[in-house]
Structure formats: structure tokens, C-alpha cells
Design a protein around this motif. Structure first.
Motif, PDB file in Angstrom:
ATOM      1  N   PRO A 112       0.940  -1.249  -0.016  1.00  0.00           N
ATOM      2  CA  PRO A 112      -0.087   0.055   0.071  1.00  0.00           C
ATOM      3  C   PRO A 112       0.665   1.203   0.130  1.00  0.00           C
ATOM      4  O   PRO A 112       0.523   2.317  -0.592  1.00  0.00           O
ATOM      5  N   GLU A 113       1.988   1.237   0.874  1.00  0.00           N
ATOM      6  CA  GLU A 113       2.643   2.686   0.965  1.00  0.00           C
ATOM      7  C   GLU A 113       3.430   3.022  -0.523  1.00  0.00           C
ATOM      8  O   GLU A 113       3.662   4.118  -0.479  1.00  0.00           O
ATOM      9  N   GLN A 118      -3.504  -1.763  -5.349  1.00  0.00           N
ATOM     10  CA  GLN A 118      -4.455  -0.641  -6.215  1.00  0.00           C
ATOM     11  C   GLN A 118      -5.819  -1.442  -6.406  1.00  0.00           C
ATOM     12  O   GLN A 118      -5.700  -2.550  -6.733  1.00  0.00           O
ATOM     13  N   PRO A 119      -6.871  -0.545  -6.604  1.00  0.00           N
ATOM     14  CA  PRO A 119      -8.279  -1.268  -6.804  1.00  0.00           C
ATOM     15  C   PRO A 119      -8.211  -2.146  -8.181  1.00  0.00           C
ATOM     16  O   PRO A 119      -7.682  -1.979  -8.728  1.00  0.00           O
ATOM     17  N   GLY A 120      -9.053  -3.238  -7.902  1.00  0.00           N
ATOM     18  CA  GLY A 120      -9.153  -4.156  -8.998  1.00  0.00           C
ATOM     19  C   GLY A 120      -8.046  -5.088  -9.407  1.00  0.00           C
ATOM     20  O   GLY A 120      -8.277  -5.613 -10.595  1.00  0.00           O
ATOM     21  N   PHE A 239      -9.043   6.325  -3.240  1.00  0.00           N
ATOM     22  CA  PHE A 239      -8.212   7.115  -4.423  1.00  0.00           C
ATOM     23  C   PHE A 239      -7.235   7.928  -3.858  1.00  0.00           C
ATOM     24  O   PHE A 239      -6.236   8.170  -4.452  1.00  0.00           O
ATOM     25  N   GLU A 240      -7.723   8.951  -2.842  1.00  0.00           N
ATOM     26  CA  GLU A 240      -6.654   9.891  -2.224  1.00  0.00           C
ATOM     27  C   GLU A 240      -5.649   9.245  -1.651  1.00  0.00           C
ATOM     28  O   GLU A 240      -4.459   9.880  -1.632  1.00  0.00           O
ATOM     29  N   TYR A 241      -5.641   8.097  -1.003  1.00  0.00           N
ATOM     30  CA  TYR A 241      -4.603   7.315  -0.607  1.00  0.00           C
ATOM     31  C   TYR A 241      -3.593   6.714  -1.667  1.00  0.00           C
ATOM     32  O   TYR A 241      -2.403   6.917  -1.321  1.00  0.00           O
ATOM     33  N   VAL A 242      -4.286   6.349  -2.752  1.00  0.00           N
ATOM     34  CA  VAL A 242      -3.184   5.997  -3.684  1.00  0.00           C
ATOM     35  C   VAL A 242      -2.664   7.034  -4.523  1.00  0.00           C
ATOM     36  O   VAL A 242      -1.398   6.860  -4.789  1.00  0.00           O
TER      37      VAL A 242
END
Length: 456
Positions: A112-113, A118-120, A239-242
Motif C-alpha cells: 500500500p505505501e 491498487q483497486p481491481g 483514491f486519495e490514499y493511492v
């Protein structure tokens, strides 16, 4: 009929096979560490095979890493596993977040960091807590060493599609109650196998209100409920995190698809569980699996079978006692469940200006070097050290007994990790799973206290 979030991501990755039978899935991201990868790489060498997609394979060192002097590895097996991964990464062209590097840390923190998660995506790792990444709307699951080799060679994996289970969580969390308490309560109420055969989707207003770090805590422990998969709908918070992370260079091209990743209103779930957290209490485990837990105010239950009897004997506890009766000796703040920056910040609020109880050995292990640096920039290391905590280098640490950080035999430990099995934190260690706030308060008071009366 509409489709679930899980179905949408799964179906997009099926290369071959019919539903109800094993299907061949394409794997978008393969994360590896030093413990479950050596035999898989050796299998490639024996078969004279190359790594199919080194660009989709990323390695880190975490399980065996010492957290005091990371380059002084005294255990021969641990040292060999670390050296072997470093060599394998070099030989097969795998990017490694190496010892002491800026990104090194627990594998489920690094993904994640760095923006790899990512999504999907379909994400696999030879580690049972890979479901952590499902908090981003990814299908993420742990695999065995033979499966690691299969992904190495083909970038695919045969899997049978599970059923869908929706866990709808609503209500405002009371002050002093956290994401860790939600998942511990669910496992306590429904058992360590209620998710077996299902993909869990956590939904509801409570989930939507959580940070990404809190969401990861819940998905991290889906495996403790018997499920390989735990997922949440990606949203603006996701989304803001990624956005802006080093490996999220495809953000603008992917955002439109990511916004379609949700369960349709008429999607069918094979099972639904509902939970209102408005009156949820802090949770504490008393036994030797995550199901053996109670609300802080509740007494430990009566013995109902031989498993309970064995657990009580191992833990040195009795029915009718309460969490505040446990004689603690250690406190561990760390692990891929609760060693993120927000966890350390929350704990520091309780610790600041206080001193660790004389009977307690307390350690803080940031889950990654990124978290460590961010925490130090905020002065959290000073807060913890002035209180009497040990401030360590990143790694899996005391979550499991595979490195020098172990709980002595017979000693009770308040731990922010995810498992409390016999010997999990060392031979004869007695583990009690709690939130970071509960662990911090226990370190100061020398016993478990109701953190709702501490947090303001």
C-alpha cells in the motif's frame, strides 16, 4: 441480476475455466518475502525456467529481520533465508526493498505505501494475511510455496471461485473503540470459520467512515475468520490514499474503472451478517485463537469443551475472571495489523506524559521504514522512549516467534498483532489481542483498563 464487487474483479481476471470449477486467474501483483519464496525459486532453477513477470514481482524482508540491530542476524536459518532472497532477487531481476532501504518493511505495509496495491488488482503473496490489500477493492489472498512457484512461472493461478458474504456494518464507533475491535468482535461472535468458503465484503456507513489504515486492519484479519479474501469498495478515501504514490503512475488511466468497482444494488450475496457498532466495547482475547475473546466488561466464559479447557490451562486463566485480572508482563505495538502511522499516533496520545509500569516490558515496532521516519518526524519516538518503551527498527517482530523478539514462556503479552495461538509469540508465550489504544493503556497501567475512560 447485478454483480458483487468480488465477482467484477474475479471475472475480469479469468483466463480459462467455468464457474464452479477451478479457473485460471491472471495475477497482477506478486509480493514475496524471505520465508516462503526460497523453494519456489529453487523450483524454477531445477526446471530451468525463467520468472514470467519480474516486473510484477516485488520482494521485501520482514519475518526474520532483527529490530534492534538489523544487520546482526545471529540465527543461521534466518540469515540464510535473507541472503537467499537477496540472491534470488538479483538472479531473477526482482525489485527488492532490501535491508535498511527506505521502503523496507512488512510486506503488507510496503504494498500500500508504495502504491503497488491498487483497486481491481489480483494480488498474491506467500503469507496468510494478504487479504489486507482487499481494503483497496483488490482480490488479495495468501498462497502456499508451490503456488508461489506457479505464479513465478506463469503469472497465473488456478482457483475455485468462493461464495459471497456481505458483512454490513453501521453505527458510529464509540470513543475508545476501533477497527481492531470490530473484527475481533465479529470473530468472537461468529467463530474462526464463519468465513470459510466465502469472499467477505465489508460494507456499511461505518466502513465508509474509516481511514484506509483502519480498513486494512479489518481486511487483514479476514483469514482469522476462515476466509481467504476480505474486500471493501474503493471510494474517494481509497483514491486519495493511492494517488501520488511511487508505483501509482497509472492513476489517471485507471480511475474511471476503479469507480465502477462496487457491488450492484441487486447483487446476490449467499449470506449477509449485520452489525451495529454503536455500543461496541473494547475487545480482549483470553484464549488461544481469536474467537476466544470478550467485551472488556464481560467475564471469561465457562468451559464448554476440551478446547476451552486446554486454552485456559495454557493461558493460566479461569472462567469468571476479567481482562483486568490478567497479570501482564509485555506489551507489543506492531505487526501488519496495527503498526501503521495512525496506530502509533493513537497509542502516543495515551502514552504521552506517562511512564511504562515497572512490571511491563513495552516495545514499539513500526511496520515499515516509511512509518518509522514519519513517526520520528512527528516526535512519536521521543514520546515512546521518554515513557519507557523500546523504539525498534521495522519488521514483523514479536507478532511471531521467527526472530529475536519473543515473549518469555508463561508471560502474558498485550499485543496489537493478529494471532494468539499457542507459541505464536514464543514458546509458552501467552498472547492477548487488543487495539493499539488498549495496548498503550495497559503498558502504562500494568494491566488492562477500559480505554474508553482513558481516551478523551
Amino acid at each position: 441480476m447485478g454483480r458483487t464487487l468480488f465477482d467484477k474483479v474475479w471475472n475480469k481476471h479469468v483466463l480459462h475455466g467455468n464457474e464452479g470449477e477451478p479457473q485460471l486467474l491472471y495475477i497482477d501483483l506478486h509480493l514475496i518475502h524471505e520465508v516462503t519464496s526460497p523453494q519456489a525459486f529453487e523450483g524454477l532453477r531445477i526446471q530451468n525456467r525463467s520468472l514470467r513477470r519480474p516486473d510484477l514481482t516485488f520482494a521485501t524482508l520482514d519475518h526474520n529481520v532483527p529490530t534492534i540491530d538489523i544487520f546482526n542476524i545471529k540465527d543461521e536459518i534466518a540469515n540464510k533465508q535473507i541472503i537467499t532472497l537477496q540472491k534470488n532477487a538479483k538472479d531473477f531481476g526482482v525489485h527488492i526493498f532490501d535491508m535498511g532501504s527506505d521502503e523496507q518493511g512488512i510486506v503488507h505495509m510496503v504494498g500500500p505505501e508504495t502504491g503497488l496495491t491498487q483497486p481491481g488488482k489480483t494480488i498474491v503473496c506467500g503469507d496468510s494475511h494478504t487479504a489486507t490489500h482487499g481494503a483497496f477493492g483488490a482480490i488479495a489472498f495468501g498462497i502456499g510455496t508451490s503456488e508461489v512457484e506457479h505464479v513465478f512461472a506463469t503469472q497465473t493461478l488456478w482457483q475455485t471461485k468462493p461464495k459471497n458474504l456481505k458483512i454490513d456494518i453501521n453505527g458510529k464507533l464509540p470513543t475508545g473503540v476501533y477497527a481492531k475491535d470490530i473484527i475481533l468482535y465479529l470473530i468472537n461472535q461468529y467463530g474462526v470459520d464463519f468465513g470459510t468458503g466465502y469472499a467477505l465484503e465489508f460494507t456499511g456507513e461505518t466502513i465508509k467512515s474509516l481511514s484506509m489504515e483502519a480498513r486494512m486492519t479489518i481486511c487483514n484479519m479476514a483469514i482469522e475468520a476462515g476466509a481467504k479474501y476480505g474486500m471493501m469498495q474503493p471510494d474517494k478515501t481509497t483514491f486519495e490514499y493511492v494517488k501520488g504514490r511511487p508505483y501509482a503512475t497509472n492513476f489517471d488511466q485507471s480511475i474511471d474503472w476503479w469507480q465502477t468497482l462496487y457491488s450492484d444494488e441487486d447483487a446476490y450475496f449467499d449470506k449477509v451478517i449485520e452489525l451495529d457498532v454503536s455500543n461496541l466495547e473494547p475487545q480482549v482475547t483470553w484464549g488461544t485463537n481469536p474467537e476466544m475473546g470478550v467485551n472488556f466488561s464481560s467475564p471469561f466464559p465457562e468451559i464448554k469443551d476440551s478446547n476451552d479447557e486446554r486454552a485456559y490451562n495454557y493461558m493460566g486463566l479461569k472462567p469468571g475472571q476479567k481482562a483486568e485480572d490478567i497479570e501482564l508482563g509485555y506489551v507489543f505495538l506492531g505487526s501488519c495489523t496495527n503498526a501503521r502511522l495512525s496506530d502509533l499516533v493513537e497509542a502516543s496520545h495515551i502514552v504521552k506524559g506517562n511512564k511504562v509500569h515497572p512490571n511491563i516490558t513495552a516495545i514499539v515496532v513500526p511496520g515499515s521504514r516509511t512509518v518509522k521516519k514519519e513517526a520520528e518526524a512527528l516526535g512519536l519516538d521521543v514520546i515512546f522512549k521518554e515513557a519507557g518503551f523500546e523504539w525498534r527498527e521495522p519488521g514483523c517482530s514479536m507478532c511471531l516467534g521467527m526472530n529475536p523478539d519473543q515473549v518469555p514462556e508463561g508471560v502474558h503479552c498485550a499485543s496489537t498483532s493478529n494471532r494468539n495461538f499457542e507459541g505464536r509469540q514464543g514458546k509458552g508465550a501467552r498472547t492477548h489481542l487488543v487495539s493499539p489504544a488498549m495496548a498503550a493503556a495497559a503498558a502504562i497501567n500494568g494491566k488492562f483498563v477500559d480505554v474508553r475512560k482513558v481516551v478523551v
